[in-house]
Scaffold this motif. Structure first.
Motif, PDB file in Angstrom:
ATOM      1  N   GLY A  30       7.741  -0.503  -0.508  1.00 18.63           N
ATOM      2  CA  GLY A  30       6.617   0.441  -0.491  1.00 18.63           C
ATOM      3  C   GLY A  30       6.025   0.473   0.898  1.00 18.63           C
ATOM      4  O   GLY A  30       5.269  -0.423   1.285  1.00 18.63           O
ATOM      5  N   GLY A  32       3.761   2.368   2.623  1.00 21.08           N
ATOM      6  CA  GLY A  32       2.625   3.268   2.776  1.00 21.08           C
ATOM      7  C   GLY A  32       1.528   2.644   3.618  1.00 21.08           C
ATOM      8  O   GLY A  32       1.798   1.866   4.543  1.00 21.08           O
ATOM      9  N   TYR A  33       0.270   2.953   3.287  1.00 23.21           N
ATOM     10  CA  TYR A  33      -0.889   2.463   4.045  1.00 23.21           C
ATOM     11  C   TYR A  33      -0.951   0.930   4.084  1.00 23.21           C
ATOM     12  O   TYR A  33      -1.476   0.354   5.029  1.00 23.21           O
ATOM     13  N   VAL A  34      -0.433   0.282   3.020  1.00 21.03           N
ATOM     14  CA  VAL A  34      -0.451  -1.186   2.973  1.00 21.03           C
ATOM     15  C   VAL A  34       0.861  -1.769   3.491  1.00 21.03           C
ATOM     16  O   VAL A  34       0.873  -2.667   4.335  1.00 21.03           O
ATOM     17  N   ASP A  53      11.773   1.866   0.630  1.00 23.27           N
ATOM     18  CA  ASP A  53      10.932   2.895   0.021  1.00 23.27           C
ATOM     19  C   ASP A  53      11.828   3.891  -0.708  1.00 23.27           C
ATOM     20  O   ASP A  53      12.952   4.150  -0.288  1.00 23.27           O
ATOM     21  N   LYS A  58      10.307   9.164   4.514  1.00 21.93           N
ATOM     22  CA  LYS A  58       9.651   8.092   5.277  1.00 21.93           C
ATOM     23  C   LYS A  58      10.705   7.191   5.911  1.00 21.93           C
ATOM     24  O   LYS A  58      10.611   6.813   7.077  1.00 21.93           O
ATOM     25  N   TYR A  92      17.973  -0.837  -2.577  1.00 17.37           N
ATOM     26  CA  TYR A  92      17.414  -2.117  -3.026  1.00 17.37           C
ATOM     27  C   TYR A  92      18.399  -3.288  -2.914  1.00 17.37           C
ATOM     28  O   TYR A  92      17.976  -4.438  -2.848  1.00 17.37           O
ATOM     29  N   THR A 107      -0.683   1.925  -7.372  1.00 20.84           N
ATOM     30  CA  THR A 107      -1.152   1.632  -8.737  1.00 20.84           C
ATOM     31  C   THR A 107      -2.200   2.694  -9.100  1.00 20.84           C
ATOM     32  O   THR A 107      -3.396   2.421  -9.070  1.00 20.84           O
ATOM     33  N   THR A 142      -2.880  -3.612  -5.978  1.00 22.07           N
ATOM     34  CA  THR A 142      -4.083  -3.948  -6.750  1.00 22.07           C
ATOM     35  C   THR A 142      -3.840  -3.635  -8.230  1.00 22.07           C
ATOM     36  O   THR A 142      -3.393  -2.534  -8.564  1.00 22.07           O
ATOM     37  N   PRO A 178      -8.263   0.921   6.237  1.00 22.67           N
ATOM     38  CA  PRO A 178      -7.814   1.889   7.232  1.00 22.67           C
ATOM     39  C   PRO A 178      -8.986   2.496   8.008  1.00 22.67           C
ATOM     40  O   PRO A 178     -10.019   2.835   7.422  1.00 22.67           O
ATOM     41  N   HIS A 281      -7.605   5.342  -2.689  1.00 22.49           N
ATOM     42  CA  HIS A 281      -6.711   4.823  -3.717  1.00 22.49           C
ATOM     43  C   HIS A 281      -7.268   3.551  -4.361  1.00 22.49           C
ATOM     44  O   HIS A 281      -6.610   2.944  -5.198  1.00 22.49           O
ATOM     45  N   ARG A 353      -6.546  11.144  -0.670  1.00 24.10           N
ATOM     46  CA  ARG A 353      -6.423  10.784  -2.085  1.00 24.10           C
ATOM     47  C   ARG A 353      -7.791  10.653  -2.774  1.00 24.10           C
ATOM     48  O   ARG A 353      -8.658   9.938  -2.326  1.00 24.10           O
TER      49      ARG A 353
HETATM   50  N1  NAD Z   1      -4.695   2.057   1.057  1.00 28.32           N
HETATM   51  C1  NAD Z   1      -5.542   1.038   1.105  1.00 28.32           C
HETATM   52  O1  NAD Z   1      -6.471   1.029   1.903  1.00 28.32           O
HETATM   53  C2  NAD Z   1      -5.377  -0.154   0.175  1.00 28.32           C
HETATM   54  C3  NAD Z   1      -6.150  -1.296   0.402  1.00 28.32           C
HETATM   55  C4  NAD Z   1      -6.002  -2.397  -0.421  1.00 28.32           C
HETATM   56  C5  NAD Z   1      -5.097  -2.337  -1.486  1.00 28.32           C
HETATM   57  N2  NAD Z   1      -4.362  -1.207  -1.704  1.00 28.32           N
HETATM   58  C6  NAD Z   1      -3.407  -1.225  -2.818  1.00 28.32           C
HETATM   59  O2  NAD Z   1      -2.090  -1.338  -2.282  1.00 28.32           O
HETATM   60  C7  NAD Z   1      -1.166  -0.614  -3.099  1.00 28.32           C
HETATM   61  C8  NAD Z   1      -0.412   0.389  -2.244  1.00 28.32           C
HETATM   62  O3  NAD Z   1      -1.341   1.335  -1.738  1.00 28.32           O
HETATM   63  P1  NAD Z   1      -0.997   2.278  -0.525  1.00 28.32           P
HETATM   64  O4  NAD Z   1      -2.291   2.888  -0.109  1.00 28.32           O
HETATM   65  O5  NAD Z   1      -0.178   1.570   0.482  1.00 28.32           O
HETATM   66  O6  NAD Z   1      -0.077   3.372  -1.252  1.00 28.32           O
HETATM   67  P2  NAD Z   1       0.834   4.468  -0.548  1.00 28.32           P
HETATM   68  O7  NAD Z   1       1.001   5.563  -1.535  1.00 28.32           O
HETATM   69  O8  NAD Z   1       0.321   4.773   0.825  1.00 28.32           O
HETATM   70  O9  NAD Z   1       2.243   3.725  -0.354  1.00 28.32           O
HETATM   71  C9  NAD Z   1       3.039   3.322  -1.419  1.00 28.32           C
HETATM   72  C10 NAD Z   1       4.509   3.509  -1.021  1.00 28.32           C
HETATM   73  O10 NAD Z   1       5.318   3.001  -2.091  1.00 28.32           O
HETATM   74  C11 NAD Z   1       6.444   3.852  -2.217  1.00 28.32           C
HETATM   75  N3  NAD Z   1       7.035   3.629  -3.522  1.00 28.32           N
HETATM   76  C12 NAD Z   1       6.657   4.127  -4.727  1.00 28.32           C
HETATM   77  N4  NAD Z   1       7.472   3.672  -5.694  1.00 28.32           N
HETATM   78  C13 NAD Z   1       8.374   2.865  -5.101  1.00 28.32           C
HETATM   79  C14 NAD Z   1       9.465   2.101  -5.580  1.00 28.32           C
HETATM   80  N5  NAD Z   1       9.772   2.052  -6.863  1.00 28.32           N
HETATM   81  N6  NAD Z   1      10.186   1.408  -4.678  1.00 28.32           N
HETATM   82  C15 NAD Z   1       9.886   1.443  -3.358  1.00 28.32           C
HETATM   83  N7  NAD Z   1       8.862   2.146  -2.849  1.00 28.32           N
HETATM   84  C16 NAD Z   1       8.109   2.847  -3.719  1.00 28.32           C
HETATM   85  C17 NAD Z   1       5.876   5.232  -1.977  1.00 28.32           C
HETATM   86  O11 NAD Z   1       6.896   6.160  -1.635  1.00 28.32           O
HETATM   87  C18 NAD Z   1       4.891   4.971  -0.830  1.00 28.32           C
HETATM   88  O12 NAD Z   1       5.520   5.120   0.435  1.00 28.32           O
HETATM   89  C19 NAD Z   1      -1.993  -0.003  -4.216  1.00 28.32           C
HETATM   90  O13 NAD Z   1      -1.973  -0.849  -5.322  1.00 28.32           O
HETATM   91  C20 NAD Z   1      -3.395   0.045  -3.626  1.00 28.32           C
HETATM   92  O14 NAD Z   1      -4.383   0.020  -4.629  1.00 28.32           O
HETATM   93  C21 NAD Z   1      -4.471  -0.123  -0.880  1.00 28.32           C
END
Ligand code: NAD
Length: 455
Positions: A30, A32-34, A53, A58, A92, A107, A142, A178, A281, A353
């Motif tokens: 995954g 993304g932002y995290v 991912d 991406k 994978y 989530t 989370t 962020p 999110h 979001r």
């Molecule tokens: N964004 C924040 O500021 C933040 C802060 C703390 C915690 N979180 C938590 O972290 C988690 C991720 O959040 P985020 O903001 O990074 O989400 P995001 O949507 O930015 O990134 C998630 C990534 O996971 C990928 N993904 C989805 N299903 C997948 C799979 N089966 N296999 C591989 N990759 C897959 C998506 O394509 C995406 O690139 C969430 O649970 C969120 O609540 C986010």
């Protein structure tokens, strides 16, 4: 045992030594932002890192050394790609090469606001299919207490490897903020709770490679719950000031001054400010994860749900403010022109979001105010939805200047981006609805209507 001390199991010991000698491979599922900032952090420490991912677009960008996350420097992604410490894939099966695997998938909640942990389940299945002895899996998404033990572990246990002996499993929530210029991955303390003591120790060791301070807790459930507490704490406090802002509007007291003066107390008070609602999110979604879980135990989280209700009512309140300002002018709702400043869910980020600004725009649109425009340097385009089927695309106006501002009957500041020139906005708009106290320091406030200032 020569020393008489209980030694770590051989597999745990091997992995611990690999981590200690920095000779291990990290997988991040995954990106993304995290996930991507985490992967970049490990790779920049020289640890071989593989990102996974399902989003091929991406992965394609990363395979060319290109970045897509605002908080990360482009040159950092380029550098780790060039020196081959980082690679990205959709496959994978490559995860068998990784010693430590972080899962950072979304989530979200369903339309009925129930938790949707399908991304966690799917990604764990992907990892489990290629699992081998000696791996540590750390869930970071989370989620509600019990997810790691009751939903992730059964999938990894199905490999017939034994948790705590052959492989290790922990939960370590993310705290990234962020847009925050001071607190970043490296200097923000983080918590980790493993299924067994060895799982926790290994989780601490892996995190310590990139994070200054790592706090072990006794179980994954404690770590899962503490993350929800962090976000619910914010949700509840923001709801309190949002409610007080509405009261202040009735009684003619400025909530912003109230909060700032209360914050002069050096102990026992922490300032939170009102606004058009909460988004992103995390803070909007996470309370629902806990409330859902609580129902299984015949427990109603009244306090948390009330906070969510107040916060989610704020876009409706702002809609009322905008429509009141239109009503004071010789223009009908249908003909009124509204410009919204900022669509991102918070300042200086490109994350849309669950943005409350988007909700305000949708509510105005629903009321027949179809001449809505917006300006956001970070968000080029948005979709306004009415139910599942109807959607309308809006593009950001190109430039924010006096000529643009003068075209609108009401300008509403929904996101207080630092790059906006608030003096220019306050002078050149017919009327400014300010939901963030962004015009606090402008010289001429005559045309500014502030949320919660009681005027
Ligand atoms: N964004 C924040 O500021 C933040 C802060 C703390 C915690 N979180 C938590 O972290 C988690 C991720 O959040 P985020 O903001 O990074 O989400 P995001 O949507 O930015 O990134 C998630 C990534 O996971 C990928 N993904 C989805 N299903 C997948 C799979 N089966 N296999 C591989 N990759 C897959 C998506 O394509 C995406 O690139 C969430 O649970 C969120 O609540 C986010």
């Amino acid at each position: 045992m020569a020393s008489g001390k209980k030694q770590q199991d051989g597999t745990a010991n091997n992995l611990m030594q690999k981590i200690a000698s920095r000779d291990f491979t990290v997988g991040v599922v995954g990106l993304g932002y995290v996930g991507l900032p985490l992967a970049v952090e490990f790779a920049r420490k020289g640890i071989k890192t593989i990102g996974f991912d399902v989003d091929a677009s991406k992965v394609k960008l990363l395979q060319k050394g290109k970045n897509y996350i605002q908080d990360i420097k482009d040159e950092h992604v380029y550098e780790i790609w060039k020196n081959k410490t980082f690679s990205a894939t959709t496959d994978y099966s490559v995860s068998s090469q990784c010693d430590v695997i972080y899962i950072c998938v979304p989530t979200p909640f369903t339309d009925n606001k129930d938790p949707d942990i399908s991304y966690i389940v799917d990604s764990t299945k992907g990892v489990a299919a290629a699992m081998r002895k000696g791996q540590l899996i750390i869930l970071k998404s989370t989620t509600f207490p019990g997810t790691t033990r009751k939903y992730v572990k059964p999938i990894t246990d199905a490999t017939k490897l034994v948790c705590g002996k052959d492989y290790f499993l922990a939960f370590s929530p993310e705290r990234i903020d962020p847009g925050n210029k001071h607190w970043h991955t490296g200097n923000t303390p983080i918590v980790v709770g493993g299924i067994t003591p060895d799982c926790t120790k290994l989780g601490v060791a892996a995190n310590e490679v990139i994070i200054d301070k790592v706090i072990p807790v006794s179980t994954p459930e404690v770590a899962e719950m503490e993350k929800l507490l962090e976000n619910i704490f914010r949700s509840v406090n923001i709801a309190l000031v949002n409610e007080l802002a509405q009261l202040c509007d009735r009684i003619g007291v400025n909530i912003w001054e109230v909060v700032e003066s209360a914050a002069t107390k050096p102990f026992g008070f922490m300032p939170f400010f009102p606004g058009p609602g909460i988004g992103g999110h995390c803070i909007l979604i996470d309370p629902y994860y806990l409330s859902w879980m609580a129902r299984e135990f015949d427990f109603v989280t009244n306090f948390i749900e009330l906070a969510a209700e107040v916060n989610e009512s704020m876009p409706f309140y702002v809609r009322g403010m905008i429509e009141r300002e239109i009503a004071k002018q010789p223009v009908t709702l249908q003909k009124a022109k509204v410009l919204m400043l900022g669509m991102a869910f918070k300042k200086d980020v490109d994350d849309l979001r669950h943005s409350p600004a988007l909700k305000v725009a949708e509510l105005l649109d629903l009321d027949g105010i179809t001449n809505i425009s917006y300006y956001d340097p970070y968000i080029p385009e948005v979709e306004l939805h009415h139910g599942k089927k109807n959607k309308r695309v809006l593009k950001s106006v190109k430039k924010l200047d006096a000529t643009t501002l003068k075209k609108y009957d009401v300008v509403c500041i929904t996101t207080d981006h630092s790059s906006f020139d608030y003096n220019m906005i306050a002078v050149n708009s017919k009327i400014v609805v300010d939901t963030r106290n962004a015009c606090k320091n402008v010289k001429n406030k005559k045309k500014v209507v502030l949320l919660g200032d009681g005027k």
